[in-house]
Scaffold this motif. Sequence first.
Motif, PDB file in Angstrom:
ATOM      1  N   GLN A   2      55.212  51.209  67.200  1.00 32.94           N
ATOM      2  CA  GLN A   2      55.575  50.284  66.116  1.00 32.94           C
ATOM      3  C   GLN A   2      54.356  50.119  65.207  1.00 32.94           C
ATOM      4  OE1 GLN A   2      56.315  49.244  69.558  1.00 32.94           O
ATOM      5  NE2 GLN A   2      58.147  50.458  69.114  1.00 32.94           N
ATOM      6  N   LEU A   3      54.608  50.102  63.906  1.00 33.43           N
ATOM      7  CA  LEU A   3      53.533  50.056  62.920  1.00 33.43           C
ATOM      8  C   LEU A   3      53.711  48.870  61.990  1.00 33.43           C
ATOM      9  CD1 LEU A   3      53.599  53.847  61.994  1.00 33.43           C
ATOM     10  CD2 LEU A   3      52.069  52.720  63.606  1.00 33.43           C
ATOM     11  N   GLN A   4      52.613  48.162  61.722  1.00 32.61           N
ATOM     12  CA  GLN A   4      52.625  47.009  60.832  1.00 32.61           C
ATOM     13  C   GLN A   4      51.533  47.186  59.797  1.00 32.61           C
ATOM     14  OE1 GLN A   4      54.778  44.276  61.029  1.00 32.61           O
ATOM     15  NE2 GLN A   4      53.874  43.622  59.091  1.00 32.61           N
ATOM     16  N   GLY A  14      40.532  50.367  38.261  1.00 31.60           N
ATOM     17  CA  GLY A  14      39.126  50.461  38.609  1.00 31.60           C
ATOM     18  C   GLY A  14      38.747  49.671  39.843  1.00 31.60           C
ATOM     19  N   GLY A  15      39.652  48.828  40.307  1.00 31.58           N
ATOM     20  CA  GLY A  15      39.375  48.007  41.473  1.00 31.58           C
ATOM     21  C   GLY A  15      39.624  48.729  42.783  1.00 31.58           C
ATOM     22  N   SER A  16      39.495  47.973  43.873  1.00 34.39           N
ATOM     23  CA  SER A  16      39.623  48.538  45.217  1.00 34.39           C
ATOM     24  C   SER A  16      40.535  47.678  46.084  1.00 34.39           C
ATOM     25  CB  SER A  16      38.247  48.614  45.893  1.00 34.39           C
ATOM     26  OG  SER A  16      37.373  49.466  45.181  1.00 34.39           O
ATOM     27  N   LEU A  17      41.166  48.333  47.029  1.00 37.84           N
ATOM     28  CA  LEU A  17      41.951  47.673  48.068  1.00 37.84           C
ATOM     29  C   LEU A  17      41.784  48.451  49.361  1.00 37.84           C
ATOM     30  CD1 LEU A  17      45.443  46.874  46.454  1.00 37.84           C
ATOM     31  CD2 LEU A  17      43.755  45.200  47.243  1.00 37.84           C
ATOM     32  N   THR A  18      41.914  47.750  50.476  1.00 40.06           N
ATOM     33  CA  THR A  18      41.936  48.417  51.778  1.00 40.06           C
ATOM     34  C   THR A  18      43.230  48.068  52.494  1.00 40.06           C
ATOM     35  OG1 THR A  18      39.528  48.350  51.987  1.00 40.06           O
ATOM     36  CG2 THR A  18      40.801  48.710  53.989  1.00 40.06           C
ATOM     37  N   LEU A  19      43.986  49.086  52.828  1.00 37.29           N
ATOM     38  CA  LEU A  19      45.205  48.904  53.602  1.00 37.29           C
ATOM     39  C   LEU A  19      44.902  49.097  55.082  1.00 37.29           C
ATOM     40  CD1 LEU A  19      47.775  50.943  51.460  1.00 37.29           C
ATOM     41  CD2 LEU A  19      47.022  48.572  51.191  1.00 37.29           C
ATOM     42  N   SER A  20      45.584  48.318  55.906  1.00 36.94           N
ATOM     43  CA  SER A  20      45.449  48.440  57.359  1.00 36.94           C
ATOM     44  C   SER A  20      46.826  48.666  57.964  1.00 36.94           C
ATOM     45  CB  SER A  20      44.838  47.168  57.956  1.00 36.94           C
ATOM     46  OG  SER A  20      43.560  46.925  57.444  1.00 36.94           O
ATOM     47  N   CYS A  21      46.850  49.373  59.078  1.00 32.68           N
ATOM     48  CA  CYS A  21      48.105  49.606  59.785  1.00 32.68           C
ATOM     49  C   CYS A  21      47.833  49.451  61.271  1.00 32.68           C
ATOM     50  CB  CYS A  21      48.632  51.001  59.481  1.00 32.68           C
ATOM     51  SG  CYS A  21      50.161  51.423  60.359  1.00 32.68           S
ATOM     52  N   ALA A  22      48.381  48.406  61.849  1.00 34.05           N
ATOM     53  CA  ALA A  22      48.198  48.132  63.271  1.00 34.05           C
ATOM     54  C   ALA A  22      49.352  48.729  64.060  1.00 34.05           C
ATOM     55  CB  ALA A  22      48.131  46.626  63.501  1.00 34.05           C
ATOM     56  N   ALA A  23      49.020  49.446  65.130  1.00 28.86           N
ATOM     57  CA  ALA A  23      50.028  50.118  65.940  1.00 28.86           C
ATOM     58  C   ALA A  23      50.155  49.465  67.303  1.00 28.86           C
ATOM     59  CB  ALA A  23      49.662  51.581  66.104  1.00 28.86           C
ATOM     60  N   ASP A  89      48.644  54.766  40.674  1.00 29.20           N
ATOM     61  CA  ASP A  89      48.622  54.565  42.123  1.00 29.20           C
ATOM     62  C   ASP A  89      49.620  53.476  42.546  1.00 29.20           C
ATOM     63  OD1 ASP A  89      45.068  54.942  41.969  1.00 29.20           O
ATOM     64  OD2 ASP A  89      46.522  56.422  42.707  1.00 29.20           O
ATOM     65  N   THR A  90      50.230  52.811  41.580  1.00 32.22           N
ATOM     66  CA  THR A  90      51.205  51.767  41.892  1.00 32.22           C
ATOM     67  C   THR A  90      52.389  52.343  42.657  1.00 32.22           C
ATOM     68  OG1 THR A  90      50.610  50.427  39.967  1.00 32.22           O
ATOM     69  CG2 THR A  90      52.817  50.108  40.881  1.00 32.22           C
ATOM     70  N   ALA A  91      52.661  51.761  43.827  1.00 33.28           N
ATOM     71  CA  ALA A  91      53.728  52.260  44.690  1.00 33.28           C
ATOM     72  C   ALA A  91      53.824  51.369  45.921  1.00 33.28           C
ATOM     73  CB  ALA A  91      53.447  53.694  45.131  1.00 33.28           C
ATOM     74  N   VAL A  92      54.869  51.584  46.703  1.00 28.92           N
ATOM     75  CA  VAL A  92      54.921  51.022  48.049  1.00 28.92           C
ATOM     76  C   VAL A  92      54.258  52.034  48.978  1.00 28.92           C
ATOM     77  CG1 VAL A  92      56.384  50.224  49.942  1.00 28.92           C
ATOM     78  CG2 VAL A  92      57.038  49.748  47.559  1.00 28.92           C
ATOM     79  N   TYR A  93      53.292  51.551  49.748  1.00 23.08           N
ATOM     80  CA  TYR A  93      52.535  52.410  50.652  1.00 23.08           C
ATOM     81  C   TYR A  93      53.045  52.207  52.080  1.00 23.08           C
ATOM     82  CZ  TYR A  93      49.248  53.743  47.042  1.00 23.08           C
ATOM     83  OH  TYR A  93      48.681  54.278  45.896  1.00 23.08           O
ATOM     84  N   TYR A  94      53.281  53.332  52.763  1.00 21.68           N
ATOM     85  CA  TYR A  94      53.796  53.317  54.121  1.00 21.68           C
ATOM     86  C   TYR A  94      52.820  54.016  55.058  1.00 21.68           C
ATOM     87  CZ  TYR A  94      58.305  52.409  51.857  1.00 21.68           C
ATOM     88  OH  TYR A  94      59.325  51.868  51.114  1.00 21.68           O
ATOM     89  N   CYS A  95      52.524  53.387  56.181  1.00 26.69           N
ATOM     90  CA  CYS A  95      51.792  54.117  57.200  1.00 26.69           C
ATOM     91  C   CYS A  95      52.798  54.812  58.110  1.00 26.69           C
ATOM     92  CB  CYS A  95      50.856  53.223  57.986  1.00 26.69           C
ATOM     93  SG  CYS A  95      51.646  51.968  58.983  1.00 26.69           S
ATOM     94  N   ALA A  96      52.339  55.859  58.772  1.00 26.75           N
ATOM     95  CA  ALA A  96      53.230  56.663  59.592  1.00 26.75           C
ATOM     96  C   ALA A  96      52.473  57.263  60.755  1.00 26.75           C
ATOM     97  CB  ALA A  96      53.860  57.769  58.754  1.00 26.75           C
ATOM     98  N   ALA A  97      53.184  57.443  61.862  1.00 25.22           N
ATOM     99  CA  ALA A  97      52.634  58.099  63.043  1.00 25.22           C
ATOM    100  C   ALA A  97      53.301  59.450  63.208  1.00 25.22           C
ATOM    101  CB  ALA A  97      52.865  57.248  64.280  1.00 25.22           C
ATOM    102  N   SER A  98      52.504  60.446  63.509  1.00 23.98           N
ATOM    103  CA  SER A  98      53.016  61.802  63.671  1.00 23.98           C
ATOM    104  C   SER A  98      53.572  62.023  65.074  1.00 23.98           C
ATOM    105  CB  SER A  98      51.897  62.802  63.418  1.00 23.98           C
ATOM    106  OG  SER A  98      52.319  64.126  63.678  1.00 23.98           O
TER     107      SER A  98
END
Length: 123
Positions: A2-4, A14-23, A89-98
Motif C-alpha cells: 500500500q502506498l501513501q 522556479g520553486g521546489s517541492l519534495t514528494l514522499s511516498c510511504a509504503a 510540471d503541473t499534474a497529479v503525481y502518483y507513486c508506484a511499486a514495481s
Amino acid sequence: VQLQASGGGLVQAGGSLTLSCAASGRTFSNNGMGWFRQAPGKERDVVAGISWSGANTYYADSVKGRFTISRDNAKNTVYLQMNSLKPEDTAVYYCAASRFATILMRAAQVHSWGQGTQVTVSS
C-alpha cells in the motif's frame, strides 16, 4: 504493497517541492519504485524510477537535471525532489511499486499505485 503519497501543493515557477511516498504491507525493499504524473487530458507518464537498492535510477528527459528520486528502505519511503519547477510540471503525481526489483520505467511494470498528489506550478 500500500502506498501513501504526500507533499504536493502550489508553487511558483522556479520553486521546489519534495514528494514522499510511504509504503506498507509487502516488503518494500524488494521492489523497484517510481513516480508518474498525469496532466488533464493526457496519459499517465513515468517521471522517474529507482531500483530496489537505490543504485540505479531513470528520469524522463523532461525532468533530467531538475528532479531527483531517492529511497530510504529503513523508512519504507521513496522521495521525489523537484527543483526549478515549470508550469508544464503541473499534474497529479502518483507513486508506484514495481513487480520487479529493477528500475521502474513503464506502467506495465507497476504492481501497486498510490492515490496521487496534486502539484500545481504557477507562472
